[in-house]
Design a protein around this motif. Structure first.
Motif, mmCIF file in Angstrom:
data_model
loop_
_atom_site.group_PDB
_atom_site.id
_atom_site.type_symbol
_atom_site.label_atom_id
_atom_site.label_comp_id
_atom_site.label_asym_id
_atom_site.label_seq_id
_atom_site.Cartn_x
_atom_site.Cartn_y
_atom_site.Cartn_z
ATOM 1 N N ASP A 24 67.195 36.275 61.045
ATOM 2 C CA ASP A 24 67.264 35.451 62.243
ATOM 3 C C ASP A 24 68.313 35.919 63.244
ATOM 4 O OD1 ASP A 24 65.339 33.193 61.716
ATOM 5 O OD2 ASP A 24 66.569 33.090 59.930
ATOM 6 N N SER A 25 68.633 37.220 63.260
ATOM 7 C CA SER A 25 69.587 37.781 64.200
ATOM 8 C C SER A 25 70.974 37.162 64.043
ATOM 9 C CB SER A 25 69.103 37.586 65.650
ATOM 10 O OG SER A 25 67.876 38.226 65.838
ATOM 11 N N ILE A 26 71.262 36.572 62.895
ATOM 12 C CA ILE A 26 72.577 36.045 62.583
ATOM 13 C C ILE A 26 73.114 36.839 61.399
ATOM 14 C CG2 ILE A 26 73.826 34.097 61.585
ATOM 15 C CD1 ILE A 26 73.388 33.564 64.415
ATOM 16 N N ASN A 27 74.311 37.389 61.558
ATOM 17 C CA ASN A 27 74.930 38.105 60.456
ATOM 18 C C ASN A 27 75.979 37.202 59.821
ATOM 19 O OD1 ASN A 27 75.743 40.153 58.716
ATOM 20 N ND2 ASN A 27 77.325 40.851 60.140
ATOM 21 N N ILE A 28 75.749 36.817 58.554
ATOM 22 C CA ILE A 28 76.671 35.942 57.832
ATOM 23 C C ILE A 28 77.654 36.806 57.056
ATOM 24 C CG2 ILE A 28 76.897 34.051 56.184
ATOM 25 C CD1 ILE A 28 75.321 33.207 58.569
ATOM 26 N N THR A 29 78.953 36.599 57.281
ATOM 27 C CA THR A 29 79.973 37.352 56.565
ATOM 28 C C THR A 29 80.734 36.448 55.610
ATOM 29 O OG1 THR A 29 81.656 36.957 58.267
ATOM 30 C CG2 THR A 29 80.245 38.882 58.544
ATOM 31 N N PHE A 80 75.529 24.895 64.589
ATOM 32 C CA PHE A 80 74.708 25.626 65.558
ATOM 33 C C PHE A 80 75.484 26.864 66.003
ATOM 34 C CE2 PHE A 80 72.609 21.572 65.598
ATOM 35 C CZ PHE A 80 71.267 21.921 65.743
ATOM 36 N N ALA A 81 75.126 28.006 65.421
ATOM 37 C CA ALA A 81 75.808 29.262 65.731
ATOM 38 C C ALA A 81 75.112 29.954 66.904
ATOM 39 C CB ALA A 81 75.799 30.180 64.514
ATOM 40 N N PRO A 82 75.869 30.510 67.843
ATOM 41 C CA PRO A 82 75.232 31.281 68.929
ATOM 42 C C PRO A 82 74.362 32.393 68.344
ATOM 43 C CG PRO A 82 77.547 30.908 69.403
ATOM 44 C CD PRO A 82 77.334 30.460 67.986
ATOM 45 N N SER A 83 73.127 32.477 68.805
ATOM 46 C CA SER A 83 72.194 33.468 68.275
ATOM 47 C C SER A 83 72.704 34.880 68.544
ATOM 48 C CB SER A 83 70.811 33.283 68.891
ATOM 49 O OG SER A 83 70.289 32.017 68.535
ATOM 50 N N LYS A 84 72.294 35.797 67.639
ATOM 51 C CA LYS A 84 72.657 37.214 67.736
ATOM 52 C C LYS A 84 74.177 37.414 67.667
ATOM 53 C CE LYS A 84 68.528 38.630 70.265
ATOM 54 N NZ LYS A 84 67.985 39.334 69.111
ATOM 55 N N THR A 85 74.822 36.710 66.731
ATOM 56 C CA THR A 85 76.255 36.877 66.535
ATOM 57 C C THR A 85 76.550 37.042 65.050
ATOM 58 O OG1 THR A 85 76.591 34.476 66.376
ATOM 59 C CG2 THR A 85 76.871 35.490 68.552
ATOM 60 N N SER A 86 77.796 37.420 64.764
ATOM 61 C CA SER A 86 78.279 37.498 63.397
ATOM 62 C C SER A 86 79.215 36.325 63.163
ATOM 63 C CB SER A 86 79.013 38.822 63.169
ATOM 64 O OG SER A 86 79.501 38.902 61.855
ATOM 65 N N VAL A 87 78.984 35.561 62.083
ATOM 66 C CA VAL A 87 79.781 34.369 61.828
ATOM 67 C C VAL A 87 80.266 34.366 60.385
ATOM 68 C CG1 VAL A 87 78.722 32.928 63.599
ATOM 69 C CG2 VAL A 87 77.661 33.059 61.342
ATOM 70 N N ASP A 88 81.433 33.764 60.183
ATOM 71 C CA ASP A 88 82.051 33.634 58.865
ATOM 72 C C ASP A 88 81.502 32.381 58.198
ATOM 73 O OD1 ASP A 88 83.847 32.940 56.736
ATOM 74 O OD2 ASP A 88 85.394 34.187 57.655
ATOM 75 N N LEU A 89 81.018 32.513 56.970
ATOM 76 C CA LEU A 89 80.434 31.366 56.265
ATOM 77 C C LEU A 89 81.425 30.214 56.147
ATOM 78 C CD1 LEU A 89 77.837 30.467 54.678
ATOM 79 C CD2 LEU A 89 79.082 31.143 52.616
ATOM 80 N N TYR A 90 82.713 30.529 56.038
ATOM 81 C CA TYR A 90 83.726 29.493 55.850
ATOM 82 C C TYR A 90 84.372 29.065 57.167
ATOM 83 C CZ TYR A 90 83.297 30.166 50.858
ATOM 84 O OH TYR A 90 82.806 30.215 49.573
ATOM 85 N N ASN A 91 83.851 29.547 58.263
ATOM 86 C CA ASN A 91 84.393 29.158 59.571
ATOM 87 C C ASN A 91 83.266 29.137 60.600
ATOM 88 O OD1 ASN A 91 86.371 28.396 61.444
ATOM 89 N ND2 ASN A 91 86.816 30.533 61.986
ATOM 90 N N LEU A 92 82.178 28.447 60.272
ATOM 91 C CA LEU A 92 81.030 28.387 61.172
ATOM 92 C C LEU A 92 81.353 27.531 62.395
ATOM 93 C CD1 LEU A 92 78.112 27.885 58.610
ATOM 94 C CD2 LEU A 92 78.737 29.986 59.801
ATOM 95 N N PRO A 93 80.822 27.890 63.565
ATOM 96 C CA PRO A 93 81.118 27.128 64.784
ATOM 97 C C PRO A 93 80.161 25.953 64.978
ATOM 98 C CG PRO A 93 79.809 29.047 65.329
ATOM 99 C CD PRO A 93 80.044 29.110 63.842
ATOM 100 N N ASN A 94 80.580 25.030 65.843
ATOM 101 C CA ASN A 94 79.719 23.956 66.369
ATOM 102 C C ASN A 94 79.124 23.077 65.269
ATOM 103 O OD1 ASN A 94 80.155 25.110 68.943
ATOM 104 N ND2 ASN A 94 78.434 26.503 68.645
ATOM 105 N N LYS A 95 80.008 22.487 64.466
ATOM 106 C CA LYS A 95 79.563 21.579 63.408
ATOM 107 C C LYS A 95 79.136 20.244 64.015
ATOM 108 C CE LYS A 95 81.119 19.321 59.151
ATOM 109 N NZ LYS A 95 80.855 17.930 59.620
ATOM 110 N N ILE A 96 77.998 19.735 63.548
ATOM 111 C CA ILE A 96 77.527 18.411 63.949
ATOM 112 C C ILE A 96 78.265 17.360 63.115
ATOM 113 C CG2 ILE A 96 75.518 16.890 64.100
ATOM 114 C CD1 ILE A 96 75.571 19.279 66.062
#
Length: 334
Positions: A24-29, A80-96
């Motif tokens: 899904d164009s999301i890289n989970i680190t 909700f992570a911005p599409s086409k980005t790399s995100v840290d599993l333990y620091n994901l952005p935009n928590k509902i």
């Protein structure tokens, strides 16, 4: 028998590690080894709003506990992570702010079915304009540990205070097939087949399928409309040969049907792509299949039900339909 004489593209099957990295164009680190060890998201997980522009829900197939013990209190957090980005599993952005409380789940393959996570438009309207990919985290309340995650195939777009689900992509350029493009190989294409860039409408008789050669388990289709990349995978998915003799060469087709296959004997639509599958020995199944490829042709504008179709090459060199499976979600092309 049901013959296919218009099979377009032979594609290269990529390693499952590549599929996971590009999901899904999301890289989970920062993925620990315990992720997806005991708990599995299965079936189709998607966002809908049922025509209500204020309330949204994520409905899921099922969540299964494959460990040998009852879980602690489970819950799902939504980001909700911005599409086409790399995100840290333990620091994901935009928590509902709200989460879905699930409770305890017994082990040994026990499942929560029809899981639902709800959220409101106001939860999203604080975000910047742009495209977002929903990510669910499965956690235990007592330990706070992350057990698994799910990247949804739906995309959310915020445009001029409007919230769009799976925004239709218009005027998409088809990728060029070159010698350096390892995702689309032309060396095995039969010159007698139709042009790989031209969609051809056809009808399929699906009345006599799923007998000795079957598509089994939880198959899933994911399409990135921006890069035109396609992933075919799933959980506990397999192809089973129940015959006393090995199969011939196989092809796995993604077919975009105008009708859902439930309760009908014939469908019509367009082949999106197909992939080569090696022959399967007698009374054998191949499991945990993952494919990735790109689309080299676009079907005409419309609404389609994606169907997975397995075909086998017969003595005359034609491909005979052996099994079909609905992939659930409806796709809109415009």
């Amino acid at each position: 028998m049901n013959f296919f004489t218009k099979l377009f593209l032979t594609t290269t099957v990529m390693a499952s590690s590549f599929v996971a990295a590009q999901q899904d164009s999301i890289n989970i680190t920062n993925l620990p080894t315990t992720i997806n060890k005991d708990y599995s998201f299965q079936g189709v997980w998607k966002i809908s709003n049922d025509g209500n522009t204020s309330n949204y829900k994520i409905s899921g197939g099922k969540l299964t506990n494959y460990s040998n013990k009852t879980s602690q209190t489970l819950f799902l957090d939504l980001y909700f992570a911005p599409s086409k980005t790399s995100v840290d599993l333990y620091n994901l952005p935009n928590k509902i702010n709200t989460n879905a409380q699930l409770g305890q789940l017994e082990g040994n393959g026990t499942s929560f079915n029809n899981v639902i996570v709800t959220f409101k438009a106001s939860d999203l309207q604080t975000l910047a304009q742009g495209d977002y990919t929903p990510i669910l985290l499965l956690k235990e309340k007592e330990s706070g540990s992350i057990l698994n995650y799910k990247v949804l195939s739906n995309k959310i777009s915020l445009e001029s205070n409007n919230i769009l689900i799976d925004k239709v992509v218009k005027n998409v350029e088809l990728p060029q097939v070159t010698d350096a493009n390892t995702l689309a190989s032309t060396k095995n294409i039969d010159a007698t087949l139709s042009d790989i860039y031209t969609p051809v409408e056809s009808s399929l008789n699906i009345a006599n399928v799923n007998k000795k050669l079957k598509l089994v388990g939880g198959w899933k289709l994911e399409i990135d409309f921006n890069s035109l990349m396609v992933t075919i995978g799933g959980v506990d998915n397999s192809i089973q040969n129940l015959d006393y003799k090995p199969t011939n060469d196989l092809k796995l087709m993604v077919y975009f049907s105008n009708q859902n296959i439930t309760g009908v004997k014939e469908i019509d639509g367009f082949e999106l792509l197909n992939l080569d599958v090696s022959p399967i020995s007698a009374f054998t199944k191949i499991e945990k299949l993952n494919f990735t490829t790109n689309i080299t042709k676009l079907v005409p504008a419309g609404e389609y039900y994606p169907i997975l179709v397995l075909t086998e090459k017969n003595e005359e060199g034609k491909y005979v339909m052996k099994s079909t499976l609905s992939l659930g979600e409806k796709y809109i092309w415009q």
